[in-house]
Design a protein around this motif. Structure first.
Motif, PDB file in Angstrom:
ATOM      1  N   SER A 121     -35.013 -66.924  21.972  1.00 25.27           N
ATOM      2  CA  SER A 121     -36.217 -66.730  22.781  1.00 25.27           C
ATOM      3  C   SER A 121     -37.388 -66.470  21.815  1.00 25.27           C
ATOM      4  CB  SER A 121     -35.935 -65.653  23.624  1.00 25.27           C
ATOM      5  OG  SER A 121     -35.942 -64.348  23.025  1.00 25.27           O
ATOM      6  N   ASN A 122     -37.141 -66.676  20.418  1.00 27.31           N
ATOM      7  CA  ASN A 122     -38.219 -66.706  19.762  1.00 27.31           C
ATOM      8  C   ASN A 122     -38.529 -67.852  18.877  1.00 27.31           C
ATOM      9  OD1 ASN A 122     -39.137 -65.847  16.670  1.00 27.31           O
ATOM     10  ND2 ASN A 122     -39.678 -64.199  17.538  1.00 27.31           N
ATOM     11  N   GLY A 123     -39.741 -68.547  18.841  1.00 31.65           N
ATOM     12  CA  GLY A 123     -40.066 -69.723  18.221  1.00 31.65           C
ATOM     13  C   GLY A 123     -39.504 -69.913  16.760  1.00 31.65           C
ATOM     14  N   PRO A 124     -40.180 -69.146  16.057  1.00 34.40           N
ATOM     15  CA  PRO A 124     -39.753 -68.963  14.762  1.00 34.40           C
ATOM     16  C   PRO A 124     -38.362 -68.985  14.178  1.00 34.40           C
ATOM     17  CG  PRO A 124     -41.612 -67.472  14.827  1.00 34.40           C
ATOM     18  CD  PRO A 124     -41.145 -67.907  16.212  1.00 34.40           C
ATOM     19  N   ASP A 125     -37.709 -68.305  14.840  1.00 38.73           N
ATOM     20  CA  ASP A 125     -36.278 -68.085  14.768  1.00 38.73           C
ATOM     21  C   ASP A 125     -35.679 -69.332  14.953  1.00 38.73           C
ATOM     22  OD1 ASP A 125     -36.217 -65.472  13.636  1.00 38.73           O
ATOM     23  OD2 ASP A 125     -35.732 -64.410  15.561  1.00 38.73           O
ATOM     24  N   GLN A 179     -33.512 -71.701  12.591  1.00 34.91           N
ATOM     25  CA  GLN A 179     -32.057 -72.114  12.818  1.00 34.91           C
ATOM     26  C   GLN A 179     -31.842 -73.797  12.677  1.00 34.91           C
ATOM     27  OE1 GLN A 179     -28.973 -70.249  14.919  1.00 34.91           O
ATOM     28  NE2 GLN A 179     -29.584 -68.960  13.389  1.00 34.91           N
ATOM     29  N   PHE A 180     -32.760 -74.269  13.561  1.00 36.14           N
ATOM     30  CA  PHE A 180     -32.439 -75.828  13.567  1.00 36.14           C
ATOM     31  C   PHE A 180     -33.236 -76.823  12.901  1.00 36.14           C
ATOM     32  CE2 PHE A 180     -31.090 -73.825  17.667  1.00 36.14           C
ATOM     33  CZ  PHE A 180     -29.827 -74.462  17.597  1.00 36.14           C
ATOM     34  N   LEU A 181     -34.026 -76.255  11.929  1.00 30.16           N
ATOM     35  CA  LEU A 181     -34.967 -77.402  11.156  1.00 30.16           C
ATOM     36  C   LEU A 181     -34.123 -77.886  10.256  1.00 30.16           C
ATOM     37  CD1 LEU A 181     -37.537 -78.378  10.245  1.00 30.16           C
ATOM     38  CD2 LEU A 181     -37.756 -76.372   8.525  1.00 30.16           C
ATOM     39  N   THR A 182     -33.248 -77.269   9.356  1.00 28.50           N
ATOM     40  CA  THR A 182     -32.362 -78.141   8.321  1.00 28.50           C
ATOM     41  C   THR A 182     -31.338 -79.086   9.027  1.00 28.50           C
ATOM     42  OG1 THR A 182     -32.485 -76.208   6.779  1.00 28.50           O
ATOM     43  CG2 THR A 182     -30.807 -77.575   6.393  1.00 28.50           C
ATOM     44  N   PRO A 183     -30.496 -78.533  10.097  1.00 29.67           N
ATOM     45  CA  PRO A 183     -29.617 -79.368  10.930  1.00 29.67           C
ATOM     46  C   PRO A 183     -30.425 -80.534  11.385  1.00 29.67           C
ATOM     47  CG  PRO A 183     -29.224 -77.466  11.589  1.00 29.67           C
ATOM     48  CD  PRO A 183     -30.484 -77.092  10.513  1.00 29.67           C
ATOM     49  N   ALA A 184     -31.831 -80.400  11.766  1.00 31.83           N
ATOM     50  CA  ALA A 184     -32.678 -81.581  12.427  1.00 31.83           C
ATOM     51  C   ALA A 184     -32.755 -82.495  11.365  1.00 31.83           C
ATOM     52  CB  ALA A 184     -33.608 -81.189  12.939  1.00 31.83           C
ATOM     53  N   ILE A 185     -33.169 -82.155   9.975  1.00 30.71           N
ATOM     54  CA  ILE A 185     -33.435 -82.904   8.956  1.00 30.71           C
ATOM     55  C   ILE A 185     -32.137 -83.643   8.454  1.00 30.71           C
ATOM     56  CG2 ILE A 185     -34.017 -82.934   6.463  1.00 30.71           C
ATOM     57  CD1 ILE A 185     -36.007 -80.622   6.893  1.00 30.71           C
ATOM     58  N   ALA A 186     -31.080 -83.058   8.617  1.00 31.79           N
ATOM     59  CA  ALA A 186     -29.844 -83.878   8.241  1.00 31.79           C
ATOM     60  C   ALA A 186     -29.341 -84.462   9.009  1.00 31.79           C
ATOM     61  CB  ALA A 186     -28.876 -82.740   7.905  1.00 31.79           C
ATOM     62  N   LEU A 187     -29.664 -84.399  10.480  1.00 26.54           N
ATOM     63  CA  LEU A 187     -29.253 -85.407  11.507  1.00 26.54           C
ATOM     64  C   LEU A 187     -30.343 -86.599  11.161  1.00 26.54           C
ATOM     65  CD1 LEU A 187     -28.629 -83.260  14.897  1.00 26.54           C
ATOM     66  CD2 LEU A 187     -27.079 -84.895  13.492  1.00 26.54           C
ATOM     67  N   GLY A 188     -31.442 -86.394  10.953  1.00 23.36           N
ATOM     68  CA  GLY A 188     -32.403 -87.420  10.591  1.00 23.36           C
ATOM     69  C   GLY A 188     -32.022 -88.205   9.564  1.00 23.36           C
ATOM     70  N   VAL A 189     -31.275 -87.718   8.545  1.00 24.05           N
ATOM     71  CA  VAL A 189     -30.942 -88.538   7.648  1.00 24.05           C
ATOM     72  C   VAL A 189     -29.672 -89.305   7.757  1.00 24.05           C
ATOM     73  CG1 VAL A 189     -29.958 -88.323   5.271  1.00 24.05           C
ATOM     74  CG2 VAL A 189     -31.826 -86.933   5.523  1.00 24.05           C
ATOM     75  N   LEU A 190     -28.802 -88.620   8.466  1.00 27.46           N
ATOM     76  CA  LEU A 190     -27.809 -89.340   9.164  1.00 27.46           C
ATOM     77  C   LEU A 190     -28.265 -90.589  10.175  1.00 27.46           C
ATOM     78  CD1 LEU A 190     -25.220 -86.706   9.547  1.00 27.46           C
ATOM     79  CD2 LEU A 190     -25.442 -88.074   7.687  1.00 27.46           C
ATOM     80  N   PHE A 191     -29.121 -90.246  10.878  1.00 28.44           N
ATOM     81  CA  PHE A 191     -29.520 -91.331  11.639  1.00 28.44           C
ATOM     82  C   PHE A 191     -30.019 -92.461  11.087  1.00 28.44           C
ATOM     83  CE2 PHE A 191     -32.984 -93.487  14.182  1.00 28.44           C
ATOM     84  CZ  PHE A 191     -32.150 -93.865  15.225  1.00 28.44           C
TER      85      PHE A 191
END
Length: 280
Positions: A22-26, A30-42
């Motif tokens: 429920s905290n934006g920065p947290d 949590q998801f910035l690095t996985p999102a970047i990795a998913l972007g690379v895989l895409f």
């Protein structure tokens, strides 16, 4: 172990987990690095690899899930222990009867819960935007479940041990070796494409085996042709992760008790003074 303290720890872990999501920065953390990795895989979704007829992205997605379990399971607990030692949170927990039990149970619940949520979300998004992964049948679900469970049992105690002995600067410097382990653990490219000595080194650590277990659960059976010995090696996976888990569970309580015994206002003040000296 006190049942009351354990229940308090479970409640604390659930509260911390709810606060985390429920905290934006947290959430960004949590998801910035996985999102970047998913972007690379895409971007790699159309680059095919070898005989299985799968893209590099499809082969790498299970490894990405393995890296989340191993890296986040270890580093999240490590980081929170270091910070709580330095800001006095651990000292305050020590002042409460059975407070240390509740503290550690809460941190383990919050860390394990956050990792499981990340794995579920990344798996769901990855299957939609990349494809190639599926949990087909009870056997695949059973493999997925025990790999996640054993992976967390292998990673969390190591994070607790390191968090008990490192300071903030050392914890930060540890990030680079951990990223190096990700690079040689078959996350973004099959480990069989690496030199033999790097393959051997990667197989010493849990990250490779968690990734292998994830691939065995999520990929088609013919994808096994790119693995070492063309086998999913479930017995070896369970054995290596089991050894890491048992060793960690034996050593972690000893190190944590020793750390808690030596925790005091004086040691906290000394760490703060040392940090201030580095800053100036």
């Amino acid at each position: 172990m006190s049942a009351t303290a354990t229940r308090a720890g479970l409640a604390r872990g659930w509260i911390e987990l709810r606060q985390l999501y429920s905290n934006g920065p947290d959430l960004i953390g949590q998801f910035l690095t996985p999102a970047i990795a998913l972007g690379v895989l895409f971007l790699l979704r159309n680059r095919m690899y070898g005989d299985p007829g799968l893209s590099v992205a499809e082969l790498a997605l299970p490894g990405l899930l393995g890296s989340i379990i191993a890296f986040n399971g270890l580093y999240a607990l490590l980081n929170v222990l270091v910070l709580d030692r330095e800001d006095g949170t651990l000292l305050r927990a020590k002042a409460v009867p059975k407070g240390m039990v509740g503290y550690f149970v809460g941190k383990i619940v919050a860390t394990a819960g956050s990792v499981i949520v990340q794995v579920a979300i990344v798996l769901g998004v990855g299957m939609v935007i990349i494809g190639g992964s599926s949990l087909s049948g009870p056997g695949a679900w059973a493999t997925f479940t025990w790999v996640v469970a054993l992976g967390l049992l292998a990673a969390l105690p190591v994070g607790a041990i390191l968090g008990s002995v490192l300071d903030t600067r050392s914890a930060f410097l540890l990030t680079m070796p951990l990223m190096g382990l990700i690079a040689i653990s078959g996350i973004f490219y099959p480990i069989t494409a690496l030199p033999g000595w790097l393959q051997a080194l990667g197989q010493v650590f849990p990250m490779y085996w968690i990734g292998l277990g994830m691939r065995s659960a999520l990929l088609p059976a013919d994808a096994v042709t790119i693995e070492i010995d063309q086998s999913w090696r479930h017995l070896e996976t369970a054995s290596v992760l089991g050894v890491w888990a048992i060793a960690g569970l034996l050593v972690a309580p000893i190190v944590l008790r020793r750390m808690a015994r030596h925790e005091s206002g004086a040691t906290m003040a000394a760490r703060r003074d040392k940090a201030m000296q580095r800053a100036f």
